[in-house]
Design an enzyme around this catalytic site. Sequence first.
Site, PDB file in Angstrom:
ATOM      1  N   GLU A 152     -29.229 -34.798 -14.676  1.00 48.26           N
ATOM      2  CA  GLU A 152     -29.219 -33.438 -14.113  1.00 48.26           C
ATOM      3  C   GLU A 152     -29.145 -33.481 -12.586  1.00 48.26           C
ATOM      4  O   GLU A 152     -28.453 -32.675 -11.970  1.00 48.26           O
ATOM      5  CB  GLU A 152     -30.469 -32.681 -14.568  1.00 48.26           C
ATOM      6  CG  GLU A 152     -30.425 -32.357 -16.046  1.00 48.26           C
ATOM      7  CD  GLU A 152     -31.644 -31.590 -16.480  1.00 48.26           C
ATOM      8  OE1 GLU A 152     -32.721 -32.203 -16.583  1.00 48.26           O
ATOM      9  OE2 GLU A 152     -31.532 -30.373 -16.692  1.00 48.26           O
ATOM     10  N   GLU A 172     -33.195 -35.090 -24.139  1.00 48.22           N
ATOM     11  CA  GLU A 172     -34.403 -34.265 -24.239  1.00 48.22           C
ATOM     12  C   GLU A 172     -34.682 -33.774 -25.660  1.00 48.22           C
ATOM     13  O   GLU A 172     -35.822 -33.594 -26.070  1.00 48.22           O
ATOM     14  CB  GLU A 172     -34.301 -33.044 -23.306  1.00 48.22           C
ATOM     15  CG  GLU A 172     -34.467 -33.363 -21.829  1.00 48.22           C
ATOM     16  CD  GLU A 172     -33.206 -33.864 -21.162  1.00 48.22           C
ATOM     17  OE1 GLU A 172     -32.189 -34.118 -21.853  1.00 48.22           O
ATOM     18  OE2 GLU A 172     -33.228 -34.008 -19.924  1.00 48.22           O
TER      19      GLU A 172
END
Length: 748
Positions: A152, A172
């Site tokens: 990210e 995730e």
Amino acid sequence: MDRVGSTGEGRTRAMYSFVCKRSCPLSTLGRATLATSAGTQALVVTEHSETVRSERHGEIGVIVVDNPPVNAIAPSVRDGIYSAVQELSADEAVGAVVLHCAGSTFMAGADIRGLGARPTGRTTTEISAALEAMRKPVVAALQGNALGGGLEIALGCHFRCAHSGTRLGLPEVNLGLIPGGGGTQRLPRLVGVEAALQMIGSGKPVTAAEALRLGLVDRVVEPVDILAAAVAYARELRDAAVPLRRLSEVAPPSVPDLDALLSSIESGLRRTRKGEQAPLKAIEAVRAAVTTPFHEGLATEARLFAELENSSQSRALRHLFLAERQVAKLRGIPVDTPVRAVRRVGVVGGGTMGRGIALAFCNAGLPVALVENEPAALERAMAAIADVHAGALGKGRITAGQHAERIARIRGATDMSAFAEVDLVIEAVFEDMALKRRVFADLERICPSHAILATNTSALDIDAIAGATGRPQDVIGLHFFSPAHIMRLVEVVQGRQTATDVIATAMKLVKSIDKIGVLAGNCDGFIGNRMLAGYRREAEFLLLEGASPQQVDHALVGFGMAMGPHAMGDMAGLDIGAAGRRRRRAEGTLPDDPRFGVIADKLVELGRLGQKTSAGFYRYQPGSRDPLPDSEVADLIEQEALRLGVTRRQVSDEEIVERCVYPLINEAARILEEGIAQRPGDIDVVWVNGYGFPRVRGGPMQFADETGLARVLERLQQFGRQHGPLYWTPAPLIERLVAENATFATLN
Ligand SMILES: NC(=O)c1ccc[n+]([C@@H]2O[C@H](COP(=O)([O-])OP(=O)(O)OC[C@H]3O[C@@H](n4cnc5c(N)ncnc54)[C@H](O)[C@@H]3O)[C@@H](O)[C@H]2O)c1
């Protein structure tokens, strides 16, 4: 050392810290100009936090994250990057910026222990935004793993340059979460909705080559110094005045029929990630990326992330993530215990388990000698093994070359002299103590004196088997699960006299073939099968009391079990359980209860052994594994209930789940009390990986903690009042934990 401190880009971390220790102690944040002995350009180093510094490589500013061993995104990393961004933005001499990580990997995510707690300092979202807002080109230099928050942050950079060996991913979902640092908003803008959801929904990383194809990275470099390559790339970008690509400013992809696309992705994810909330939330977040402005999408992502972070599913998955790593830590056995080299493996018995075990070692690259007791049985085993190899080749999972290697790696024999050079042998003959003792006496004679002698017994006494040899210290249980080349769990069962180095070797070996080893003590059924006994017992009692096999199975599948207990019994073969009961009856260890295993025993008497005879608790069409209700079984259950005087009634699904799952918890507590399992997390790892307990519930111990141990105790006591104390006396450990207001987790 004359390169140290120069603007050369090949410096190692060790060299850097050497200079740093002399010139700018790491403990002191600040700025230092290091003049070089060779008189080359000075390198300005600014320490922004204990894990982040910035350097000038000529006109290129480099932000270096240095948080060994894996550059986890600690608060000091986020705050340090933020501070470096401010400094390099303000410095007009800096024309472009590279974000680099020292060591062998880019940032591979945050420390998950910090989840669920209030975050400190800057967030990943803020870091990505700060990098993105810079008015000079920012290049992420990717190597090793760029995962989770790491990817990210890289998406916040304007360009990405990756070493060819990099793995990029957003895992995730495996922790019951979605990316929470802008990943759900930036990734679809870069690679499109479908590819973004493929990555976010599966959690699987992609290779650098795949990332290049998707547009996730802009340049892939072959094995050269990644920092040098990224600095050169940043220079090119600056010289060519390439427009900065801020993903937050890129228009979302236009998808002609978004609803149709998302609903087809959703139905796929509902199938592959059954019962999991996170993949569905990921779809919601990506929908927001496409349908709302960037800042609103970010807010949606943050809301969904917070919901998941506080969900029982995410707590369960995070617990398992840690538990699956903790199992390798052996209490009382130092990590540096010397291990024996295992280069060649022997397997005795080429039935269901022996074949799978041989395949598991062969596929991991170890040569295997497989011994059956007669040529026809050996031929069957080798043919079944060849079928598996052919299947892997046919599905493109292995190349023709690998196929040939695998075929050559398993040698079949009908004489144990094939074991003359093995380092470890695993016995997988019938579950019969006298036979196993004979086999072990032979193994002791034939195998080299350093060899480890292992048994795959499901429940028999390891010490009694070891007693058939003169070297019980070399004997251990390696309890694989069926099919052994696919199922990842192996219970490593320690006998009374098993040597420490044998245990350490077995645990290491299991890990080396990509399986999860859980250390267990020696008792009937070890951890998993000992717990299974109570689960299966109640599943059958419920039949006598009025439920049908399909109702029981349906209720437990609804709870999340991979299969219902009756369908599972049919698959494993009802004769196996019946043989175990016969043995325990002979030993006098079976409960004095005419209901115990009565239905399964009657089915076996009728020749209904399960799938292999197309009939068990269910019937099966020839060639099919779909369980079909059978009136013959319904009649048999009613007759037995009548004969045993059991009153039949309506049974609720909720009762089915409690009656089957609470005995698991109670037995597990006794297993812990007796030291058969090292810790509650190990028990969860066994039941999730070996028995299809739902991952999203984290295993029986985590489920008990989430339910509340006081509630579990209360229900055990209630069932005890209704059904008698024989099976329902609460384990003292549960009573103690409730009295102390504690949880199983406190014992991990
Ligand atoms: N089937 C399962 O799901 C499962 C799971 C875990 C553990 N186990 C255990 O694994 C062991 C094997 O079970 P299985 O299901 O593979 O049984 P199986 O009946 O499929 O195979 C046993 C094989 O051993 C061979 N054999 C018997 N005596 C032998 C000897 N003296 N030398 C060489 N080969 C001999 C037989 O020919 C047969 O092929 C048992 O101890 C069982 O409890 C089974």
